[in-house]
Design an enzyme around this catalytic site. Sequence first.
Site, PDB file in Angstrom:
ATOM      1  N   PHE A   1       0.679   9.710   2.692  1.00 37.03           N
ATOM      2  CA  PHE A   1       1.209   9.870   4.045  1.00 37.03           C
ATOM      3  C   PHE A   1       2.180   8.776   4.434  1.00 37.03           C
ATOM      4  O   PHE A   1       3.018   8.973   5.316  1.00 37.03           O
ATOM      5  CB  PHE A   1       0.056   9.904   5.066  1.00 37.03           C
TER       6      PHE A   1
ATOM      7  N   GLU B   1      -8.788  -3.253   0.726  1.00 37.49           N
ATOM      8  CA  GLU B   1      -7.438  -2.882   1.135  1.00 37.49           C
ATOM      9  C   GLU B   1      -7.527  -2.301   2.545  1.00 37.49           C
ATOM     10  O   GLU B   1      -8.044  -1.199   2.753  1.00 37.49           O
ATOM     11  CB  GLU B   1      -6.839  -1.846   0.181  1.00 37.49           C
TER      12      GLU B   1
ATOM     13  N   CYS C   1       1.769   0.092   0.527  1.00 34.18           N
ATOM     14  CA  CYS C   1       1.053  -0.475  -0.617  1.00 34.18           C
ATOM     15  C   CYS C   1       1.687  -1.778  -1.081  1.00 34.18           C
ATOM     16  O   CYS C   1       1.091  -2.526  -1.849  1.00 34.18           O
ATOM     17  CB  CYS C   1       0.990   0.527  -1.774  1.00 34.18           C
TER      18      CYS C   1
ATOM     19  N   GLU D   1      -1.050  16.074   3.823  1.00 29.52           N
ATOM     20  CA  GLU D   1      -1.238  17.051   4.892  1.00 29.52           C
ATOM     21  C   GLU D   1      -1.080  16.406   6.275  1.00 29.52           C
ATOM     22  O   GLU D   1      -1.003  17.118   7.281  1.00 29.52           O
ATOM     23  CB  GLU D   1      -2.620  17.696   4.779  1.00 29.52           C
TER      24      GLU D   1
END
Length: 497
Positions: free
Chosen positions: A149, A382, A281, A176
């Site tokens: 996303f 994370e 990331c 989605e």
Amino acid sequence: MKTITHWIDGKPVEGTSGRFGAVYNPATGAQEKQVAFATVDEVDAAVASAKAAFESWGQTSLAKRTQILFKYRELLDAHRDEIAELITAEHGKVHSDALGEVARGMEIVELACGISVQLKGELSTQVSSRVDVASIRQPLGVVAGITPFNFPAMVPMWMFPLAIACGNTFVLKPSEKDPSASYRLAELAAEAGLPEGVLNIVQGDKVAVDRLLEHPDIEAVSFVGSTPIAKYIQLKAVEHGKRVQALGGAKNHMLVLPDADLDFAADQAINAAYGSAGERCMAVSVVVAVGDTGDELVAKIAERAKNLKIGPGNDPASEMGPLITREHRDKVASYVSSAAEQGAQVVVDGTGYSVEGHEDGFFLGVSLLDKVPLTADAYRDEIFGPVLCVVRAETYEEAIKLINDSRWGNGTAIFTRDGGAARRFQLEVKAGMVGVNVPIPVPVGYHSFGGWKDSLFGDLHIYGNDGIAFYTQGKVITTRWPDPADAGINLGFPSNT
């Protein structure tokens, strides 16, 4: 309410499952669209379309492929504002950040435009008497991509332009949560002249993902997302005989040596930690302050953090937008709330933040945690949000050890004026992408992106030379055209004499 559909065989295809996912505007918290979730039959239809298209696309000349890709690049450039608006509306990031995402994705389209150079083979003549050996690369067939996303346009463009330039056909399963940008990319590809079936999109959830991983006609799968899902993708795809590149999560460290320009380092820490609300990331999650730099550096970061303008992504004054969902916002906030009891100092607390007129939006302020223990959840996990941890190290050796002890190895950076220290760091650090006074060292399109350790599953990184190698398979051809005067039979093992 608008429904986002599949794109199969060059046209929209309505979903038949009766299952839908909600697509929210993160700035308002309101559901504005829904996305159809694919059935197994709809995934099979997309793969069948791609398989049929490969018969001709794989034989299409490089000149024709690049002609289409050049036109595609032109259309992307003309529609970049429109694509960025779709990203902002569904992801929440500010418009300037969304424009940057489109630009970085277009780098790979530009690389794909030069595929005729990248696919040049090798030839060795006269390796033996009248024997030549050639090495060539050929497409795999139908390949698939499963994308996250946080970069709904860029990461798909990291995959399918290069894959189709190499002669493959592609099935994309986008996130989605924000599916409209990738759907628009497919429409523009068709407008550029990409034949029907070369690029297909199936919307959906785990049903669609698992079918792509199991489907016998898919040769390879690319994935970008979290580490647990990357592990799952690799294991399941390999179980079904597929080539896999699966990029996982990260906990990126930024090491600041005592000789660094602390104002510059503080600016870059802010940019790298809080840009795109930390949903990257490659975001800097941890600053490692070496020696006596910590107090001054934390004060500079805190001063800047408190002045950031947070608001809806379509407001030109906003520097940071909301998070993607209410659930994710609350999860990120929980790390800040538990940090103090786990031994960290909460210097800036962004929990409970709201924007006037957008009280139902998924907003979270920025947080800064100092002297974070390596055992704290905020350091170990994370977080994927606007939370920056600062840890202290007495020496360079202590700092490099704690970075290398991390289970992730995606990106890292060092801030220093000392070229010798920087050179040592770039050789000693265990990470796939390293910045020297560059906090987010995402490689340009003609180099490859990827980490080490739990940040990458599979042997090859994404895009660049690794991407071309991933989407092609090598073939070696040995040829001899004997002199008509040669005759006779020799059953001995051939040797280079």
